[in-house]
Scaffold this motif. Structure first.
Motif, PDB file in Angstrom:
ATOM      1  N   ARG A 119     -45.985  29.367 -16.715  1.00  0.00           N
ATOM      2  CA  ARG A 119     -45.278  30.459 -16.363  1.00  0.00           C
ATOM      3  C   ARG A 119     -43.944  30.281 -15.452  1.00  0.00           C
ATOM      4  NH1 ARG A 119     -47.306  35.978 -17.773  1.00  0.00           N
ATOM      5  NH2 ARG A 119     -49.470  35.651 -18.083  1.00  0.00           N
ATOM      6  N   CYS A 120     -42.935  29.799 -16.310  1.00  0.00           N
ATOM      7  CA  CYS A 120     -41.640  29.265 -15.781  1.00  0.00           C
ATOM      8  C   CYS A 120     -40.747  30.184 -15.618  1.00  0.00           C
ATOM      9  CB  CYS A 120     -41.278  27.905 -16.305  1.00  0.00           C
ATOM     10  SG  CYS A 120     -41.207  28.433 -18.244  1.00  0.00           S
ATOM     11  N   GLY A 121     -40.902  31.492 -16.519  1.00  0.00           N
ATOM     12  CA  GLY A 121     -39.867  32.622 -16.201  1.00  0.00           C
ATOM     13  C   GLY A 121     -39.038  31.956 -17.440  1.00  0.00           C
ATOM     14  N   VAL A 172     -33.422  37.349 -14.512  1.00  0.00           N
ATOM     15  CA  VAL A 172     -34.564  36.267 -14.482  1.00  0.00           C
ATOM     16  C   VAL A 172     -35.685  37.128 -14.640  1.00  0.00           C
ATOM     17  CG1 VAL A 172     -36.030  34.785 -13.110  1.00  0.00           C
ATOM     18  CG2 VAL A 172     -33.355  34.398 -13.164  1.00  0.00           C
ATOM     19  N   ASP A 173     -36.646  36.834 -15.665  1.00  0.00           N
ATOM     20  CA  ASP A 173     -37.846  37.734 -15.615  1.00  0.00           C
ATOM     21  C   ASP A 173     -39.129  36.353 -15.542  1.00  0.00           C
ATOM     22  OD1 ASP A 173     -40.061  38.719 -16.590  1.00  0.00           O
ATOM     23  OD2 ASP A 173     -39.315  39.727 -18.245  1.00  0.00           O
ATOM     24  N   GLU A 174     -39.910  36.530 -14.329  1.00  0.00           N
ATOM     25  CA  GLU A 174     -40.629  35.675 -13.965  1.00  0.00           C
ATOM     26  C   GLU A 174     -41.788  35.596 -14.906  1.00  0.00           C
ATOM     27  OE1 GLU A 174     -39.894  33.316 -11.742  1.00  0.00           O
ATOM     28  OE2 GLU A 174     -38.290  34.031 -10.629  1.00  0.00           O
ATOM     29  N   THR A 175     -42.071  36.658 -15.694  1.00  0.00           N
ATOM     30  CA  THR A 175     -43.361  36.695 -16.320  1.00  0.00           C
ATOM     31  C   THR A 175     -43.452  35.764 -17.571  1.00  0.00           C
ATOM     32  OG1 THR A 175     -43.349  38.844 -16.015  1.00  0.00           O
ATOM     33  CG2 THR A 175     -45.152  38.462 -17.508  1.00  0.00           C
ATOM     34  N   SER A 176     -42.420  35.455 -18.082  1.00  0.00           N
ATOM     35  CA  SER A 176     -42.433  34.655 -19.361  1.00  0.00           C
ATOM     36  C   SER A 176     -42.817  33.123 -18.903  1.00  0.00           C
ATOM     37  CB  SER A 176     -41.118  34.696 -19.995  1.00  0.00           C
ATOM     38  OG  SER A 176     -40.491  35.882 -20.397  1.00  0.00           O
TER      39      SER A 176
END
Ligand code: FAD
Length: 429
Positions: A119-121, A172-176
């Motif tokens: 889960r690196c975002g 940044v989207d941390e969920t990806s």
């Protein structure tokens, strides 16, 4: 496999079923990629007799050739979804895209798949000031309407995320997440086989016909390894959909995308170019996408050629993508390109994924560059639906448009024009 795919050097695909094709099965699945194998896994776990028919080898299509970005969202932005489908349905679609990542994570854990899932975002970078302003507006929308938080990164702070000065900021989207896609598709195949599904390689489906056998309705499916009768049929051929299913082929636009991969970077250089090891893509229509591989190579993709890949387009992509990479990271000038390959993406005319039934044939396709998560989700959901489960796929209810004015016979003659149009859009917007 076309050219020289780095991911395929990191994996041994499981052995396919060695037996002859069975005469009859409950379900036949066409295509052994993320969609077909996710579906086969669930169907077999629920007790159905399943045969996966694959024209080439397990994972041969886009599923082993992609960048391994397991992304939130769809190709269309949240506000476009809301305008087009209404807020409630848009919220359900977006939530599905987020849960699709959790589903990949769950499959990886349950099936014990070694594929560097992390889960690196992801980081989206703005190629123009106006794109950064659009990011800001749409991030507010996402927080307010979809309760999904994205972190804006100003140009001044961008060096903490990426070793490049060419962008105007990012978010940044941390969920990806990130994954090794070839190892993931191999793991899905192993899981489907373990659950009892048969996977038949070099079994190209050449004809599909509605028929009955011993009073049961279904499909007679002709392959180059013989015939099989199945009560239900799931087509999972994405960008490789052909005249075998003409009704679907006319709704799919196959688009070539290409990737180069460098030799491994030193730890210092890897940390400099991607300090947080994100999945990264830019804001252009003709976009670049890039990431580090688990062994610190720069994997850099893009150049939608608007044609399926050929040896020639793959070869030309090497230089074009290297130039693109040096435009972003001049510090990689002396780094060797070791791999280059291409694959075919599946776009629908409305840039949306679709799943449902056409002429009694089940299908799921049209992931538009978001197939790592979404194909796993659609394959799983379609299998649950075929086993009589809830029909809770929010995408199933939306219209599935063909070409405007029906001007498309499955050969994408208009793609060079579309390509030119997107290049102009990148220039002016
Ligand atoms: C270069 C590239 C980069 C990408 N990067 C990303 C990314 O980072 N993140 C992301 O989410 N998505 C990405 N994608 C998209 C993603 O890879 C696809 O959406 C996804 O793999 C589709 O999976 P699938 O199982 O539906 O189809 P595929 O994996 O394409 O499998 C379809 C299979 O059907 C088989 N087939 C076709 N016709 C027949 C027939 N008649 N009989 C039998 N078999 C047949 C083919 O041989 C093929 O193996 C990328 C795609 C490409 C090409």
């Amino acid at each position: 496999m076309m050219a020289n795919n780095y991911w395929s050097t990191t994996v041994t695909m499981p052995g396919a079923s060695a037996d002859e094709l069975p005469e009859t099965e409950d379900v036949a699945v066409v295509g052994a990629g993320f969609t077909g194998l996710s579906a086969a896994r669930i169907l077999a776990q629920r007790g159905a007799k399943v045969a996966v028919l694959e024209a080439n080898d397990i994972g041969w299509g886009a599923s082993s050739r992609n960048a391994g970005m397991v992304l939130t969202g769809l190709k269309l932005s949240g506000d476009t979804l809301a305008k087009r489908y209404g807020m409630e349905l848009a919220r359900r679609m977006y939530a599905a895209s987020v849960s699709a990542i959790a589903l990949v994570e769950q499959i990886v854990r349950e099936e014990n798949i070694r594929c560097s899932f992390s889960r690196c975002g992801h980081l989206e970078v703005a190629c123009k000031q106006s794109h950064f302003e659009d990011f800001s507006r749409s991030s507010e929308f996402m927080a307010k309407e979809f309760n999904h938080k994205l972190r804006m990164v100003s140009k001044n702070e961008l060096r903490s995320e990426i070793g490049s000065d060419i962008y105007y900021g990012g978010r940044v989207d941390e969920t990806s997440a990130g994954v090794n896609p070839a190892q993931y598709v191999a793991g899905l195949a192993t899981a489907a086989l373990r659950a009892g599904a048969g996977i038949y390689e070099n079994a190209r489906v050449v004809k599909v016909q509605r028929n009955t056998k011993k009073g049961t309705g279904g499909f007679e499916i002709e392959t180059n390894r013989g015939k099989i009768f199945a009560r239900d049929l799931l087509v999972a051929t994405s960008g490789y959909t052909s005249t075998v299913t003409p009704a679907l082929q006319k709704k799919i636009i196959p688009i070539g995308s290409f990737i180069v991969t460098t030799e491994p970077l030193s730890d210092t250089l890897a940390r400099e170019v991607s300090p947080r090891n994100r999945m990264i893509y830019d804001s252009k229509h003709y976009l670049h996408y890039y990431r580090l591989t688990p062994d610190n190579r720069m994997l850099f993709g893009g150049r939608a050629a608007f044609f399926p890949e050929t040896n020639d387009t793959v070869r030309r992509s090497r230089e074009i993508l290297r130039e693109g990479m040096l435009g972003v990271f001049p510090q990689l000038r002396d780094v060797k390109i070791e791999y280059v390959w291409g694959g075919t993406l599946d776009f629908c005319f409305d840039t949306m994924p679709h799943a449902g039934e056409i002429d009694g044939i089940h299908y799921a396709l049209g992931y538009a560059g978001h197939g790592v998560a979404m194909a796993s989700y659609f394959g799983t959901k379609m299998a649950e639906k075929m086993c009589g489960g809830d029909d809770d796929i929010p995408f199933a209810a939306i219209p599935f448009p063909g070409a405007p004015l029906g001007l498309y016979n499955g050969r994408p003659w208009f793609l060079p024009f579309a390509g030119a149009y997107y290049k102009v859009l990148d220039w002016i917007s």
